[in-house]
Scaffold this motif. Sequence first.
Motif, PDB file in Angstrom:
ATOM      1  N   ASN A  45      41.702 -57.144  -2.472  1.00  0.00           N
ATOM      2  CA  ASN A  45      40.934 -56.220  -3.306  1.00  0.00           C
ATOM      3  C   ASN A  45      39.814 -56.882  -4.105  1.00  0.00           C
ATOM      4  O   ASN A  45      39.565 -56.547  -5.255  1.00  0.00           O
ATOM      5  N   ASN A  46      39.109 -57.834  -3.478  1.00  0.00           N
ATOM      6  CA  ASN A  46      37.947 -58.429  -4.145  1.00  0.00           C
ATOM      7  C   ASN A  46      36.714 -57.570  -3.944  1.00  0.00           C
ATOM      8  O   ASN A  46      36.589 -56.861  -2.940  1.00  0.00           O
ATOM      9  N   THR A  47      35.789 -57.661  -4.883  1.00  0.00           N
ATOM     10  CA  THR A  47      34.561 -56.870  -4.808  1.00  0.00           C
ATOM     11  C   THR A  47      33.661 -57.362  -3.686  1.00  0.00           C
ATOM     12  O   THR A  47      33.066 -56.570  -2.959  1.00  0.00           O
ATOM     13  N   VAL A  48      33.551 -58.693  -3.540  1.00  0.00           N
ATOM     14  CA  VAL A  48      32.700 -59.295  -2.512  1.00  0.00           C
ATOM     15  C   VAL A  48      33.568 -59.966  -1.458  1.00  0.00           C
ATOM     16  O   VAL A  48      34.503 -60.700  -1.790  1.00  0.00           O
ATOM     17  N   ASN A  49      33.273 -59.707  -0.200  1.00  0.00           N
ATOM     18  CA  ASN A  49      34.041 -60.274   0.910  1.00  0.00           C
ATOM     19  C   ASN A  49      33.073 -60.786   1.971  1.00  0.00           C
ATOM     20  O   ASN A  49      32.070 -60.136   2.274  1.00  0.00           O
ATOM     21  N   LEU A  50      33.400 -61.944   2.541  1.00  0.00           N
ATOM     22  CA  LEU A  50      32.555 -62.547   3.574  1.00  0.00           C
ATOM     23  C   LEU A  50      33.412 -62.883   4.791  1.00  0.00           C
ATOM     24  O   LEU A  50      34.404 -63.599   4.674  1.00  0.00           O
ATOM     25  N   ILE A  51      33.014 -62.371   5.957  1.00  0.00           N
ATOM     26  CA  ILE A  51      33.692 -62.679   7.216  1.00  0.00           C
ATOM     27  C   ILE A  51      32.776 -63.570   8.040  1.00  0.00           C
ATOM     28  O   ILE A  51      31.634 -63.206   8.315  1.00  0.00           O
ATOM     29  N   VAL A  52      33.276 -64.742   8.449  1.00  0.00           N
ATOM     30  CA  VAL A  52      32.523 -65.655   9.304  1.00  0.00           C
ATOM     31  C   VAL A  52      33.249 -65.700  10.651  1.00  0.00           C
ATOM     32  O   VAL A  52      34.447 -65.970  10.702  1.00  0.00           O
ATOM     33  N   CYS A  53      32.506 -65.446  11.720  1.00  0.00           N
ATOM     34  CA  CYS A  53      33.127 -65.352  13.037  1.00  0.00           C
ATOM     35  C   CYS A  53      32.179 -65.882  14.108  1.00  0.00           C
ATOM     36  O   CYS A  53      31.060 -66.310  13.809  1.00  0.00           O
ATOM     37  N   MET A  84      19.347 -59.103   3.183  1.00  0.00           N
ATOM     38  CA  MET A  84      18.619 -58.991   1.909  1.00  0.00           C
ATOM     39  C   MET A  84      19.341 -58.047   0.961  1.00  0.00           C
ATOM     40  O   MET A  84      19.438 -58.314  -0.247  1.00  0.00           O
ATOM     41  N   ASN A  85      19.855 -56.963   1.491  1.00  0.00           N
ATOM     42  CA  ASN A  85      20.583 -55.993   0.664  1.00  0.00           C
ATOM     43  C   ASN A  85      21.853 -56.613   0.094  1.00  0.00           C
ATOM     44  O   ASN A  85      22.178 -56.443  -1.090  1.00  0.00           O
ATOM     45  N   PHE A  86      22.579 -57.328   0.933  1.00  0.00           N
ATOM     46  CA  PHE A  86      23.803 -58.020   0.495  1.00  0.00           C
ATOM     47  C   PHE A  86      23.477 -59.009  -0.620  1.00  0.00           C
ATOM     48  O   PHE A  86      24.145 -59.041  -1.664  1.00  0.00           O
ATOM     49  N   ARG A  87      22.433 -59.800  -0.406  1.00  0.00           N
ATOM     50  CA  ARG A  87      22.038 -60.802  -1.400  1.00  0.00           C
ATOM     51  C   ARG A  87      21.668 -60.143  -2.728  1.00  0.00           C
ATOM     52  O   ARG A  87      22.081 -60.614  -3.801  1.00  0.00           O
ATOM     53  N   THR A  88      20.909 -59.050  -2.662  1.00  0.00           N
ATOM     54  CA  THR A  88      20.488 -58.355  -3.883  1.00  0.00           C
ATOM     55  C   THR A  88      21.686 -57.818  -4.649  1.00  0.00           C
ATOM     56  O   THR A  88      21.779 -57.961  -5.880  1.00  0.00           O
ATOM     57  N   VAL A  90      24.756 -58.880  -4.632  1.00  0.00           N
ATOM     58  CA  VAL A  90      25.558 -59.969  -5.208  1.00  0.00           C
ATOM     59  C   VAL A  90      24.852 -60.605  -6.401  1.00  0.00           C
ATOM     60  O   VAL A  90      25.463 -60.838  -7.447  1.00  0.00           O
ATOM     61  N   GLU A  91      23.563 -60.874  -6.254  1.00  0.00           N
ATOM     62  CA  GLU A  91      22.842 -61.620  -7.289  1.00  0.00           C
ATOM     63  C   GLU A  91      22.554 -60.776  -8.519  1.00  0.00           C
ATOM     64  O   GLU A  91      22.518 -61.301  -9.639  1.00  0.00           O
ATOM     65  N   THR A  92      22.347 -59.474  -8.348  1.00  0.00           N
ATOM     66  CA  THR A  92      22.043 -58.621  -9.507  1.00  0.00           C
ATOM     67  C   THR A  92      23.294 -58.040 -10.144  1.00  0.00           C
ATOM     68  O   THR A  92      23.219 -57.412 -11.208  1.00  0.00           O
ATOM     69  N   LYS A  93      24.430 -58.219  -9.470  1.00  0.00           N
ATOM     70  CA  LYS A  93      25.712 -57.693  -9.953  1.00  0.00           C
ATOM     71  C   LYS A  93      25.731 -56.163  -9.994  1.00  0.00           C
ATOM     72  O   LYS A  93      26.575 -55.563 -10.685  1.00  0.00           O
ATOM     73  N   TYR A 116      21.746 -68.568   0.029  1.00  0.00           N
ATOM     74  CA  TYR A 116      22.252 -67.760  -1.080  1.00  0.00           C
ATOM     75  C   TYR A 116      23.768 -67.628  -1.046  1.00  0.00           C
ATOM     76  O   TYR A 116      24.413 -67.428  -2.082  1.00  0.00           O
ATOM     77  N   ILE A 117      24.369 -67.756   0.147  1.00  0.00           N
ATOM     78  CA  ILE A 117      25.823 -67.633   0.258  1.00  0.00           C
ATOM     79  C   ILE A 117      26.522 -68.750  -0.519  1.00  0.00           C
ATOM     80  O   ILE A 117      27.614 -68.563  -1.057  1.00  0.00           O
ATOM     81  N   ALA A 118      25.860 -69.904  -0.628  1.00  0.00           N
ATOM     82  CA  ALA A 118      26.459 -71.040  -1.339  1.00  0.00           C
ATOM     83  C   ALA A 118      26.673 -70.750  -2.825  1.00  0.00           C
ATOM     84  O   ALA A 118      27.479 -71.415  -3.480  1.00  0.00           O
ATOM     85  N   HIS A 119      25.970 -69.775  -3.363  1.00  0.00           N
ATOM     86  CA  HIS A 119      26.045 -69.494  -4.794  1.00  0.00           C
ATOM     87  C   HIS A 119      26.973 -68.338  -5.137  1.00  0.00           C
ATOM     88  O   HIS A 119      27.138 -68.002  -6.306  1.00  0.00           O
TER      89      HIS A 119
END
Length: 450
Positions: A45-53, A84-88, A90-93, A116-119
């Motif tokens: 139940n995290n707000t941000v999730n990243l799948i690498v495949c 770009m949408n994902f980054r925006t 995440v970065e703007t909260k 940007y994923i590193a941050h």
Amino acid sequence: MNDLQFMPHQEEVLNLTDDKNRCAYYLDMGLGKTFVGAEKMYLLNNTVNLIVCQKSKIDDWVDHMKTYYPEYRVMDLTKKSEGMNFRTLVETKDLYDQNIQIVGVINYDLVFRRKYIAHITDFTLLLDESSLICNENAKRSKFILKLQPESVILLSGTPTAGKYERLWSQLKLLGWDINKKAFYASYVQTEWIENGDGYKKEVITGYKHVEHLKKRLTQFGAVFMKTEEVIELPEQTEQKIFLKITNEYKFFIKHNYLELDTRNLVRFKDDSDFEGEDVTPRVELIGDNSLTKTLYCRQLCGQWHKEKLEAFRDLLESTEDRLIVFYNFNEELTRLRKICESLNREVSFVNGSGRSMYAYECVDNSVTFVQYQAGAMGGNYQKANKIVYFTLPLGKGSCDLWEQSKKRIHRIGQNRPCFYYYLLVKGSFEERNLAALQEGKELTDELFNT
């Protein structure tokens, strides 16, 4: 849990890791790692999730999350606008203010190029085929190991292939703070041997304290599960892997003509990689009759289909089992062998020029290429239980070739379930061809006139 209905073994592994926010599901191919991993992500139940495949799995993951978890906003990060949408967000909260949960899906070869994923912090990281970070010196591994997730989910059918030293980078993500030197000292046996040039090199000769290692893995959320332990699968199981139809194929179908640059279809440096081999860098295709049109369409769905070649690479990276691969044309074999060489997989072959079976007989993770006319009607390959159909037979006799090809592994002496993987270009003649073969019919060179 969500409203999905899970099989008993899937519920079991989720229950075993219920109290953990970092876990690894090392389940055999066919046991539903995708369903288990996605459900664990939902439960975390995290707000941000990243799948690498793998690249060929991008669409599968996007479709899976959208289908079964509509409450998430799912974005394909390989697409510039969605990235770009994902980054925006995440970065703007903004997602926290709007109470949005997001899932970004990206492939291993692109993730380290998205700085940007590193941050990103306090997110769930899911790695599909986590064994792809076993080389901690690779760019993708270095990048992923520096990320700051709150939760981690690792999925793999072959996390070690019996080589426990491959686990170290995955253990780091699970939270086991042990350096590589200490890990080797505790669990890996090595020996210095002469390499023939007057120098010595350290080689791995075995493992020690394996039971202790397995207990430690369990403590850090790793669950290992073999097919034969939990489920009795049908003797023969078929799986279709669909690839997108190319613009080149559509153009050729419409105009019966195409100028094609066949270079850089797979991850090789340049044309010099194919010097002295039967590979054509630039071709002009003229479908002036049904025979030539059929031939070129088959090749546009095989040796000249970049996504299919990448999907074959992904399939190799997903298993260390012996594989039998059926193919049609010499150039297919040349390109597929290059992929095997780049992954250090030894090769056997059966075709019109002869046969070489050493790798099949002696190497557990070998790949054996069989040309239909040369090997579909005979041969005992039951040391393997998996067949990959890179392309299918077509025309007179194709039904017999296809039916007989399946029996190369499904015969006396085989004591494991048999799996058949079809790489198919969706929307092309290949779908009709397979359907016809399954019905005992044969498509001919006239199929494009219907």
